[in-house]
Design a protein around this motif. Structure first.
Motif, PDB file in Angstrom:
ATOM      1  N   MET A   1       0.817  -1.205   0.000  1.00 17.90           N
ATOM      2  CA  MET A   1       0.000   0.000   0.000  1.00 17.90           C
ATOM      3  C   MET A   1       0.852   1.256   0.000  1.00 17.90           C
ATOM      4  O   MET A   1       0.578   2.220  -0.711  1.00 17.90           O
ATOM      5  CB  MET A   1      -0.968  -0.010   1.193  1.00 17.90           C
ATOM      6  N   VAL A   2       1.912   1.269   0.819  1.00 16.50           N
ATOM      7  CA  VAL A   2       2.770   2.450   0.881  1.00 16.50           C
ATOM      8  C   VAL A   2       3.476   2.663  -0.455  1.00 16.50           C
ATOM      9  O   VAL A   2       3.485   3.771  -1.011  1.00 16.50           O
ATOM     10  CB  VAL A   2       3.806   2.315   2.020  1.00 16.50           C
ATOM     11  N   GLU A   3       4.054   1.600  -0.995  1.00 14.85           N
ATOM     12  CA  GLU A   3       4.820   1.719  -2.235  1.00 14.85           C
ATOM     13  C   GLU A   3       3.918   1.964  -3.445  1.00 14.85           C
ATOM     14  O   GLU A   3       4.201   2.828  -4.284  1.00 14.85           O
ATOM     15  CB  GLU A   3       5.658   0.461  -2.452  1.00 14.85           C
ATOM     16  N   MET A   4       2.826   1.193  -3.538  1.00 16.85           N
ATOM     17  CA  MET A   4       1.995   1.278  -4.737  1.00 16.85           C
ATOM     18  C   MET A   4       1.100   2.514  -4.756  1.00 16.85           C
ATOM     19  O   MET A   4       0.844   3.071  -5.823  1.00 16.85           O
ATOM     20  CB  MET A   4       1.146   0.013  -4.883  1.00 16.85           C
ATOM     21  N   THR A   5       0.606   2.956  -3.598  1.00 18.51           N
ATOM     22  CA  THR A   5      -0.170   4.196  -3.602  1.00 18.51           C
ATOM     23  C   THR A   5       0.724   5.358  -4.015  1.00 18.51           C
ATOM     24  O   THR A   5       0.315   6.240  -4.773  1.00 18.51           O
ATOM     25  CB  THR A   5      -0.790   4.491  -2.220  1.00 18.51           C
ATOM     26  N   GLY A   6       1.959   5.349  -3.512  1.00 14.58           N
ATOM     27  CA  GLY A   6       2.900   6.394  -3.904  1.00 14.58           C
ATOM     28  C   GLY A   6       3.248   6.308  -5.376  1.00 14.58           C
ATOM     29  O   GLY A   6       3.234   7.321  -6.092  1.00 14.58           O
ATOM     30  N   THR A   7       3.545   5.101  -5.861  1.00 16.24           N
ATOM     31  CA  THR A   7       3.912   4.910  -7.271  1.00 16.24           C
ATOM     32  C   THR A   7       2.764   5.302  -8.203  1.00 16.24           C
ATOM     33  O   THR A   7       2.948   6.052  -9.170  1.00 16.24           O
ATOM     34  CB  THR A   7       4.306   3.439  -7.527  1.00 16.24           C
ATOM     35  N   LEU A   8       1.551   4.781  -7.902  1.00 20.15           N
ATOM     36  CA  LEU A   8       0.407   5.041  -8.777  1.00 20.15           C
ATOM     37  C   LEU A   8      -0.016   6.504  -8.738  1.00 20.15           C
ATOM     38  O   LEU A   8      -0.403   7.066  -9.775  1.00 20.15           O
ATOM     39  CB  LEU A   8      -0.766   4.141  -8.383  1.00 20.15           C
ATOM     40  N   ALA A   9       0.079   7.133  -7.566  1.00 21.25           N
ATOM     41  CA  ALA A   9      -0.269   8.554  -7.482  1.00 21.25           C
ATOM     42  C   ALA A   9       0.716   9.397  -8.286  1.00 21.25           C
ATOM     43  O   ALA A   9       0.326  10.335  -8.996  1.00 21.25           O
ATOM     44  CB  ALA A   9      -0.276   9.001  -6.022  1.00 21.25           C
ATOM     45  N   GLY A  10       1.991   9.065  -8.193  1.00 19.89           N
ATOM     46  CA  GLY A  10       2.993   9.796  -8.961  1.00 19.89           C
ATOM     47  C   GLY A  10       2.829   9.586 -10.449  1.00 19.89           C
ATOM     48  O   GLY A  10       2.912  10.537 -11.243  1.00 19.89           O
TER      49      GLY A  10
END
Length: 301
Positions: A157-166
């Protein structure tokens, strides 16, 4: 107790109290059947024995209530099917504790009934003493790997929310975002699972592979759920996909932390607040970074 003494006891009980006794009796009968069915499907002998003994305790309490009602009740089929299904999906520990939490909410009803039926508090105390002792004996394998599941899910969640939001603001195309996110997610899953395996192996744990599997599966499922909105919305509705992804993050956190709060007695609000704050904070920061990349580097996809 003789029939004459039973008959003499009945006039002292009000209709309201008798109705409450029927509710308690029905609950005990139903729960006895639920425990019996869960026990029958449990492979581990120790857990099966504990669940069977709880079923016997519930049947015993139902008989004590039957002394007042003179009614023989049958289990409620819907509740039996619901809780046995919950046990199959989420494990017997979650199903059992969810059921027992419902009993804990009946404390006021027991105290009110005790005014007319003093035996009510004795039955209540007996349930707390004996059944809680048996519940403490339960040891479900999947709960031993909660730490591994939390590691995989939280990191995803931390990595993918950050990746997808970016990526959302940088690419502004749901298909490209989904493709990039999927490649990143699969690579990160393999990396996380292998890291957990090596970490467990270095600690001398014999279950290193199983621990790594729980971590990897939790990570991959989370990745799939977060990417799903970008596959469902068309290419131009990337902001809708981002908003839906955030909602999914919150729903995952609610569901998982509720599961832990029931199965392990952990505080729900505190854990939910911490995990949601970290995941959404990283997503917001990455969203800003995505804007900055697109603006200052002149990247246009």
């Amino acid at each position: 107790m003789s029939d004459s003494s039973t008959e003499s006891a009945k006039p002292s009980i009000s209709p309201e109290a008798l109705a409450q006794i029927r509710v308690f009796q029905q609950g005990e009968v139903t729960e006895a059947e639920i425990y019996r069915r869960i026990a029958a499907r449990t492979k581990d002998a120790r857990n099966r024995d504990a669940l069977s003994r709880i079923s016997q305790e519930e049947s015993y309490h139902a008989k004590r209530w039957q002394h007042y009602t003179d009614e023989e009740m049958r289990p409620e089929k819907r509740k039996v099917l619901f809780h046995t299904a919950i046990a199959r999906i989420f494990g017997f520990t979650f199903a059992v504790k969810l059921m027992e939490n419902g009993e804990n909410n009946a404390k006021d009803a027991y105290e009110k009934l005790a005014v007319e039926v003093p035996e009510a508090m004795e039955i209540r105390a007996d349930e707390i003493e004996h059944e809680q002792a048996l519940l403490e004996m339960l040891d479900e394998e999947r709960l031993s790997y909660v730490g591994s599941m939390v590691l995989g899910m939280n990191d995803a969640m931390v990595e993918m929310t950050g990746t997808l939001a970016g990526l959302t603001l940088a690419m502004q195309n749901t298909r490209l975002i989904a493709l990039s996110g999927l490649i990143t997610g699969i690579a990160a899953t393999l990396s996380m699972a292998s890291s957990e395996y090596l970490s467990s192996k270095s600690e001398g744990r014999s279950d290193a592979l199983k621990s790594a599997s729980y971590t990897g599966v939790a990570y991959l499922i989370t990745v799939a759920l977060l990417i799903l909105p970008y596959l469902l919305f068309d290419e131009a509705h990337y902001l809708w996909a981002l908003a839906t992804m955030i909602v999914i993050v919150l729903l995952i956190l609610v569901a998982f932390n509720y599961y832990l709060s029931v199965a392990q007695g952990l505080p729900f609000k505190k854990r939910f607040g911490q995990m949601a704050g970290i995941s959404l904070g990283v997503a917001a920061l990455s969203f800003v970074i995505g804007i900055a990349v697109k603006q200052f580097l002149g990247v246009d996809i």
